[in-house]
Design a protein around this motif. Structure first.
Motif, PDB file in Angstrom:
ATOM      1  N   LYS A  12      -3.880   1.197  12.469  1.00  0.00           N
ATOM      2  CA  LYS A  12      -4.188  -0.024  13.213  1.00  0.00           C
ATOM      3  C   LYS A  12      -3.094  -1.067  12.997  1.00  0.00           C
TER       4      LYS A  12
ATOM      5  N   ASP B  58      -1.704  -5.211  13.937  1.00  0.00           N
ATOM      6  CA  ASP B  58      -2.189  -6.542  14.307  1.00  0.00           C
ATOM      7  C   ASP B  58      -1.865  -6.816  15.783  1.00  0.00           C
ATOM      8  N   LYS B  59      -2.567  -7.782  16.355  1.00  0.00           N
ATOM      9  CA  LYS B  59      -2.429  -8.089  17.788  1.00  0.00           C
ATOM     10  C   LYS B  59      -1.016  -8.512  18.161  1.00  0.00           C
ATOM     11  N   LYS B  60      -0.356  -9.239  17.280  1.00  0.00           N
ATOM     12  CA  LYS B  60       0.995  -9.716  17.566  1.00  0.00           C
ATOM     13  C   LYS B  60       1.964  -8.528  17.733  1.00  0.00           C
ATOM     14  N   THR B  61       1.874  -7.556  16.841  1.00  0.00           N
ATOM     15  CA  THR B  61       2.739  -6.378  16.913  1.00  0.00           C
ATOM     16  C   THR B  61       2.417  -5.547  18.149  1.00  0.00           C
TER      17      THR B  61
END
Length: 181
Positions: free
Chosen positions: A120, A122-125
């Motif tokens: 999983k 993070d949203k930024k990546t």
């Protein structure tokens, strides 16, 4: 067999021609056809239900209507599927799903793809990866994310016609083939 594929192609073109050209509607149809194709492939009972000449057309259409409501698919799709029920050609659904994704790409200059990650993120990546793929392919992309620890690092992005593989696993396999490891 060619005739069946051509029938699937014509059915998909008819769906594309009939449905409203709104992003949400187009994606709802894709989700509906995907669910129907998966269920058709995996569930023998469902497959037999649609192929059985002993089961009324009305019962088959009622089942399709219920499923279409869950995906908010437009009635125009049901009109095309009703014809397939009439000629006992529901076996074309998996092929229609594949062809619809190709039409989706043309229609919306959009790709629907699968992003495989080792873990999983993070949203930024994820957003950075999405923007990079967007820029590289010059298309908007709709991504389904899957995890596969076997790829070790990097990612694999797949569509119907394209594969972008930056995984560590693939890089190690390439090195092994040329004798670098």
């Amino acid at each position: 067999m060619l005739k069946r594929k051509e029938l699937a192609r014509k059915a998909v073109r008819l769906i594309v021609k009939k449905i409203p050209k709104e992003k949400e509607t187009i994606l709802n149809v894709d989700a509906f056809l995907g669910a129907l194709a998966n269920a058709y492939k995996k569930d023998r009972t469902l497959r037999n239900f649609f192929l059985s000449p002993q089961i009324d057309k009305e019962k088959k259409m009622k089942a399709l209507e219920e499923l279409s409501k869950k995906f908010n698919a437009p009635k125009e799709v049901l009109e095309v599927l009703e014809y397939l029920v009439d000629i006992n050609a529901m076996a074309l659904i998996p092929e229609m799903k594949r062809l619809y994704e190709i039409e989706l790409e043309k229609l919306m200059r959009m790709l629907k793809g699968e992003l495989i990650l080792p873990r999983k993120l993070d949203k930024k990546t994820l957003e950075k990866i999405r923007k990079t793929i967007n820029k590289l392919l010059n298309r908007e992309i709709e991504i389904e994310i899957k995890e596969d620890p076997a790829i070790i690092g990097g990612f694999v992005f797949k569509t119907q016609a394209y594969v972008l593989d930056t995984s560590v696993k693939t890089q190690l396999e390439k090195l092994a083939r040329i004798g670098g490891v």
